[in-house]
Design a protein around this motif. Structure first.
Motif, short mmCIF file in Angstrom:
data_model
loop_
_atom_site.label_atom_id
_atom_site.label_comp_id
_atom_site.label_asym_id
_atom_site.label_seq_id
_atom_site.Cartn_x
_atom_site.Cartn_y
_atom_site.Cartn_z
N GLY A 59 16.44 6.89 -38.06
CA GLY A 59 16.00 7.27 -38.92
C GLY A 59 14.32 6.03 -39.15
N LYS A 60 14.40 5.06 -38.94
CA LYS A 60 13.33 3.86 -39.11
C LYS A 60 12.36 4.37 -37.72
CE LYS A 60 16.09 0.68 -41.87
NZ LYS A 60 16.56 -1.14 -41.47
N TRP A 61 10.98 3.74 -37.53
CA TRP A 61 10.39 4.25 -36.85
C TRP A 61 9.84 3.22 -37.48
CZ3 TRP A 61 5.34 5.05 -38.88
CH2 TRP A 61 5.18 5.01 -39.65
N ASN A 62 8.65 2.85 -35.92
CA ASN A 62 7.48 2.41 -35.92
C ASN A 62 7.17 2.40 -34.37
OD1 ASN A 62 7.13 -1.36 -36.10
ND2 ASN A 62 7.96 -1.78 -34.25
N ASP A 63 5.17 1.79 -34.76
CA ASP A 63 4.40 1.32 -33.36
C ASP A 63 4.29 -0.13 -33.29
OD1 ASP A 63 2.09 1.54 -31.94
OD2 ASP A 63 1.19 2.75 -32.93
N PHE A 64 4.98 0.04 -31.88
CA PHE A 64 4.84 -2.14 -32.16
C PHE A 64 2.54 -2.28 -31.85
CE2 PHE A 64 8.89 -0.91 -29.60
CZ PHE A 64 9.69 -1.54 -30.50
N ALA A 65 2.76 -1.43 -31.83
CA ALA A 65 1.31 -2.42 -31.21
C ALA A 65 0.12 -1.50 -32.50
CB ALA A 65 -0.03 -0.94 -30.51
N ASP A 66 0.44 -1.06 -34.09
CA ASP A 66 0.00 -1.77 -34.66
C ASP A 66 1.12 -1.83 -36.65
OD1 ASP A 66 -1.60 -0.73 -37.66
OD2 ASP A 66 -1.22 1.26 -36.53
N PRO A 67 0.81 -3.75 -36.78
CA PRO A 67 1.20 -3.07 -37.67
C PRO A 67 2.04 -3.02 -38.52
CG PRO A 67 -0.02 -4.48 -37.69
CD PRO A 67 0.11 -4.04 -36.42
N ASP A 68 1.03 -2.24 -38.99
CA ASP A 68 0.77 -1.07 -40.90
C ASP A 68 1.58 0.39 -40.44
OD1 ASP A 68 -0.49 -3.34 -41.58
OD2 ASP A 68 -1.98 -2.35 -41.37
N ALA A 69 2.25 0.41 -39.20
CA ALA A 69 2.55 1.24 -38.75
C ALA A 69 4.36 1.50 -38.68
CB ALA A 69 1.88 2.45 -37.48
N HIS A 70 5.07 1.17 -40.09
CA HIS A 70 6.47 1.93 -40.31
C HIS A 70 6.72 1.99 -40.61
CE1 HIS A 70 6.64 -1.09 -42.89
NE2 HIS A 70 5.66 -2.52 -41.70
N GLY A 71 8.30 2.66 -41.06
CA GLY A 71 8.69 3.44 -42.08
C GLY A 71 10.56 3.58 -41.71
N GLY A 72 10.97 3.50 -43.00
CA GLY A 72 12.55 4.12 -42.67
C GLY A 72 13.44 4.81 -42.48
N ASP A 73 12.97 6.20 -42.63
CA ASP A 73 13.16 7.27 -42.68
C ASP A 73 12.31 8.45 -42.17
OD1 ASP A 73 12.00 8.48 -44.47
OD2 ASP A 73 13.16 7.49 -46.13
#
Length: 330
Positions: free
Chosen positions: A60-74
């Motif tokens: 469920g972890k997610w990440n926007d490689f172009a936006d360092p503030d856009a990420h989460g763990g579930d």
């Protein structure tokens, strides 16, 4: 002992992993599965970095490689981010969507949900699949109607002029939006609408995965190029006179390449990939290499002159840059 709101959110996040692909496909419908990840555009912002947004279907972890503030763990935090809502609201939406019974509508715990009316995971998957197919069918009908009522695209359309490309067989709506047709198994299933500013969207619920927009005709002895965007495909077609299949985004390169090989048999195929040099992980190059490896095709990327800006990513960018320099290239 009654569970706290935080505990209930955590419980929903864990339970949601059992249906991760179903949920993420609904939230990010223009994406595609790559291994254990769902790769898509970030719908929460004007994401031009195709494939820069990834969600792990295992954790469920997610990440926007172009936006360092856009990420989460579930998945709860993902939906909260995409919908711009509180995590408790996102958890309640997932709870209701999956029929988990962890929350009541008023947020209180449901101690004994009626088993008879709670759908099983299999039933939920079947319902989601039925809804997906119905949405695709509706979008395909709309695509055919729009295409039939459209007019041949004007060569002077602002988007075409800015990209330095011909309209070929594109059509446009009465409002001036270009229509890029997407086909699957020879049937028109969707259109990508492009306005004068270059903003793009597919028809809601329409099929994208495995569908492509063709330029030229696949024939024996011809090299078939598979690329991402239509402008890139039009540039390649203009310079090679060979047929091109535009997959529309990086995550669709491999499904399109596989489908074309199944339909036409042995093909001399070249995956003409984007080179997302400014995006961590370079999703365009990564996806193109994976697609080429999967079907035994050649792979080709733009050859950048040293003075070319680093933000350029595809063959159309390269052709436009050469045109601006007043130079020529083969």
């Amino acid at each position: 002992m009654p569970k706290t709101t935080v505990q209930k959110i955590q419980q929903v996040a864990i339970a949601a992993l059992n249906d991760a692909e179903t949920l993420v496909a609904e939230w990010l419908p223009d994406g595609a599965r790559q291994g254990s990840e769902w790769v898509a555009r970030n719908t929460a912002r004007d994401d031009q970095g195709k494939g820069s947004f990834g969600v792990s279907l295992a954790s469920g972890k997610w990440n926007d490689f172009a936006d360092p503030d856009a990420h989460g763990g579930d998945l709860v935090s993902l939906l909260s981010y995409l919908r711009s809502c509180r995590q408790v609201d996102a958890a309640m939406m997932i709870d209701q969507r999956l029929g988990l019974g962890i929350f009541h509508r008023n947020g209180e715990a449901q101690t004994s949900p009626p088993i008879a009316v709670t759908p099983t995971k299999s039933q939920l998957r079947q319902q989601a699949e039925a809804q997906r197919l119905a949405a695709q069918q509706k979008a395909a009908q709309l695509a055919k109607q729009l295409w039939l009522n459209g007019q041949p695209a004007c060569p002077g359309h602002t988007y075409l002029v800015s990209k330095g490309i011909s309209p070929y067989r594109l059509r446009q709506t009465p409002k001036g939006q270009l229509m890029v047709p997407l086909y699957a198994d020879g049937e028109l299933v969707n259109v990508q609408l492009i306005d004068a500013q270059g903003n793009k969207r597919f028809l809601k619920g329409g099929q994208v995965l495995g569908a492509y927009s063709p330029l030229g005709r696949v024939m024996p002895g011809k090299t078939l190029y598979v690329c991402e965007g239509w402008a890139t495909g039009a540039t390649i077609h203009a310079h090679t006179r060979e047929p091109v299949a535009c997959a529309m985004h990086a995550g669709n390169l491999e499904p399109v390449a596989r489908g074309l090989c199944e339909r036409y048999g042995h093909l001399e195929m070249v995956i003409a990939g984007d080179d997302d040099r400014a995006t961590p992980g370079n999703p365009g190059r990564t996806a193109a290499n994976a697609a080429a490896l999967a079907v035994g095709a050649l792979v080709l990327f733009p050859a950048w002159p040293k003075e070319a800006p680093h933000i350029l990513t595809d063959f159309n960018d390269l052709a436009c840059w050469y045109r601006q320099q007043g130079g020529h290239h083969e």
